[in-house]
Design a protein around this motif. Structure first.
Motif, PDB file in Angstrom:
ATOM      1  N   SER A   1       0.839  -1.193   0.000  1.00 53.62           N
ATOM      2  CA  SER A   1       0.000   0.000   0.000  1.00 53.62           C
ATOM      3  C   SER A   1       0.878   1.249   0.000  1.00 53.62           C
ATOM      4  O   SER A   1       2.037   1.217   0.405  1.00 53.62           O
ATOM      5  N   LYS A   2       0.330   2.338  -0.471  1.00 58.97           N
ATOM      6  CA  LYS A   2       1.044   3.620  -0.494  1.00 58.97           C
ATOM      7  C   LYS A   2       0.478   4.565   0.555  1.00 58.97           C
ATOM      8  O   LYS A   2       0.484   5.782   0.395  1.00 58.97           O
ATOM      9  N   THR A   3      -0.025   3.988   1.644  1.00 56.23           N
ATOM     10  CA  THR A   3      -0.674   4.788   2.677  1.00 56.23           C
ATOM     11  C   THR A   3       0.193   4.945   3.923  1.00 56.23           C
ATOM     12  O   THR A   3      -0.275   5.439   4.942  1.00 56.23           O
TER      13      THR A   3
ATOM     14  N   THR B   1       1.342   2.496   5.766  1.00 60.16           N
ATOM     15  CA  THR B   1       0.982   1.478   6.742  1.00 60.16           C
ATOM     16  C   THR B   1       1.567   0.139   6.298  1.00 60.16           C
ATOM     17  O   THR B   1       2.149   0.020   5.224  1.00 60.16           O
TER      18      THR B   1
ATOM     19  N   ARG C   1      -0.254  -2.342   5.531  1.00 66.16           N
ATOM     20  CA  ARG C   1      -1.285  -3.029   4.765  1.00 66.16           C
ATOM     21  C   ARG C   1      -0.824  -3.314   3.342  1.00 66.16           C
ATOM     22  O   ARG C   1      -0.072  -2.536   2.752  1.00 66.16           O
TER      23      ARG C   1
ATOM     24  N   ASN D   1       7.164   4.773   2.711  1.00 59.53           N
ATOM     25  CA  ASN D   1       6.307   3.886   1.934  1.00 59.53           C
ATOM     26  C   ASN D   1       6.665   2.439   2.230  1.00 59.53           C
ATOM     27  O   ASN D   1       7.818   2.117   2.525  1.00 59.53           O
TER      28      ASN D   1
ATOM     29  N   ALA E   1      -5.602  -4.980   2.583  1.00 62.09           N
ATOM     30  CA  ALA E   1      -6.393  -3.749   2.544  1.00 62.09           C
ATOM     31  C   ALA E   1      -7.577  -3.929   1.616  1.00 62.09           C
ATOM     32  O   ALA E   1      -7.531  -4.707   0.650  1.00 62.09           O
TER      33      ALA E   1
END
Length: 476
Positions: free
Chosen positions: A140-142, A144, A146, A328, A473
């Motif tokens: 994920s690019k959030t 986190t 996930r 990231n 996610a």
């Protein structure tokens, strides 16, 4: 008195004789025989079936023996009674699942094919209730831990036992079950591509379009059962020779080049040596372009990511995920070589050249420093910041608060890829390319790594555990 003793002696001898008489396998009840056979390998069952005509029928008992074999091996992973709408024989089911089982786990795409450049090369195959699914796995690019899991490939069986394999090139499904409900989601039959799964040994598979069908099939056709796919698994037809087929560990063609590839190689060299080779070569290229123009899917090649789980002798090996200095998430693959060395590489973004080739760190000697550590080593660890998601302060996910140090059990000296040229020189040099570092293995089995030139530690976590992806996610 003597007669009484003789009588007792005779009774004792008869008792001992009868109790010591050996029993053969044929003396046991059939249920006991089937139970014993269920512990054997298929190859052993084949050998045993040759001993008598009675045992041939026993070894072909589908509802008892082969159900028991399937139940013991896969009932904890998939619902064996639901495959093929519950109409497929268990001998056929065993043969198919025995080959498909090798797919379960992580695979890495080699080459680009027709995949979008930003698509992760990592693919994860897993069991479904009555099918096998392949999902692309992206970090994920959030910021986190996930991971994004997008199913794109579905493998099942028709009621007649034929393989039913297809994919959605755009990865629009949110769950494996959505493949089955494709019609309800409004996905037209032209959006789904029938495919073949070609096995080359146990570590290389090819996913290619099945062009033997006039048009891609719809979910309605799946429920009715389709005609035979040209998959390497031959599970349709009659039962003749089924025991011999099931017993084989690999397809007879394992390791051989695809027939079409051999034909193209032959055609290439024939054109090179033929007087009209140039014209023939041009015609061949023209035909190839026309054929590719009709394709909906270019073949994709995948190699298996083996040794994904750490072991006591190789505690760092496997697939890991960690937050990098750009905050990231990234994936890392740690492998051990034949002489005991260790290499960590990123499972790279295909848009970055050589991202999956140059090592993040490496070490030829994997001897750890055990506790207690020197004051210098304690300072090197304590003075660095742990890179972790900001969301890790949320106790729901079970991650420790940001900045809390783990309990370090062992330390390993490492080098970066710059040191591959001359490690002896860089170890004794004070230049800017001195990039030695450390791996800090934690008491819980995970680890973090960092380099002396940086002030942070990248803590790595498991991507999967016990065959299940962690922290998946929602695609939406």
């Amino acid at each position: 008195m003597a007669n009484s003793d003789d009588t007792n002696l005779k009774i004792d001898v008869e008792t001992i004789s009868s109790s010591s008489r050996s029993f053969t396998f044929a003396d046991f009840p059939e249920d006991v025989q089937l139970c014993i056979l269920s512990f054997l390998k298929p190859s052993d069952i084949v050998s045993f079936s040759c001993t008598s005509k009675r045992f041939v029928s026993l070894c072909q008992c589908d509802s008892k023996l082969w159900f028991s074999l399937c139940d013991k091996k896969w009932s904890s992973k998939t619902q064996i009674r639901k495959w093929g709408n519950g109409k497929i024989g268990f001998k056929l089911l065993y043969k198919t699942l025995n080959e498909w089982e090798n797919l379960i786990g992580f695979w890495r795409r080699i080459g680009q094919g027709n995949v979008v450049i930003s698509t992760s090369p990592l693919v994860f195959f897993e069991w479904g209730p009555c099918f096998v699914t392949g999902s692309r796995v992206l970090p994920s690019k959030t910021g986190t831990y996930r991971v994004i899991k997008t199913p794109f490939l579905w493998m099942g069986l028709s009621p007649s036992g034929d393989p039913v394999n297809f994919l959605d090139p755009d990865c629009r499904f949110e769950s494996p079950e959505d493949f089955v409900r494709a019609a309800e989601l409004g996905v037209s039959d032209c959006d789904l591509v029938p495919i073949n799964i070609g096995f080359t040994g146990k570590s290389h598979v090819v996913v290619e379009e099945n062009r033997s069908f006039a048009s891609p099939y719809s979910p309605e056709q799946i429920n009715k059962g389709l005609r035979r796919s040209s998959s390497s698994v031959n599970v349709g037809g009659d039962d003749s020779g089924i025991l011999e087929d099931v017993a084989g560990e690999e397809s007879p063609s394992s390791g051989s080049l695809p027939e079409r590839l051999m034909s193209e190689i032959y055609q290439y060299f024939a054109n090179r040596t033929s007087p009209s080779g140039d014209r023939a070569s041009r015609r061949q290229r023209k035909k190839e372009k026309e054929r590719q123009g009709r394709r909906k899917w270019e073949p994709e090649h995948f190699v298996k990511v083996v040794n994904c789980v750490p072991t006591p002798s190789r505690p760092l090996q496997g697939l890991w995920k960690g937050i990098c200095d750009d905050m990231n998430l990234d994936f890392f693959l740690v492998t051990y070589d034949a002489i005991g060395g260790i290499t960590c590489r990123r499972v790279g973004d295909p848009s970055e050249p050589f991202s999956g080739h140059s090592p993040v760190f490496w070490k030829s000697n994997t001897t750890f420093i055990e506790s207690p550590f020197s004051a210098e080593e304690e300072y090197l660890y304590d003075s660095r910041i742990h890179l972790r998601p900001l969301a890790s302060v949320d106790p729901i996910h079970g991650y420790p608060p940001f900045g809390d140090n783990e309990v370090v059990s062992r330390i390993l000296y490492i080098n970066s890829s710059y040191d591959l040229v001359n490690p002896d020189f860089t170890e004794s040099s004070d230049n800017s390319r001195h990039v030695g570092g450390r791996v800090w293995q934690y008491a819980n089995g995970t680890f973090g790594f960092g380099f002396l030139r940086n002030s942070f530690i990248i803590d790595l976590k498991h991507i999967a555990l016990n065959g299940c992806l962690l922290d998946t996610a929602d695609i939406s």
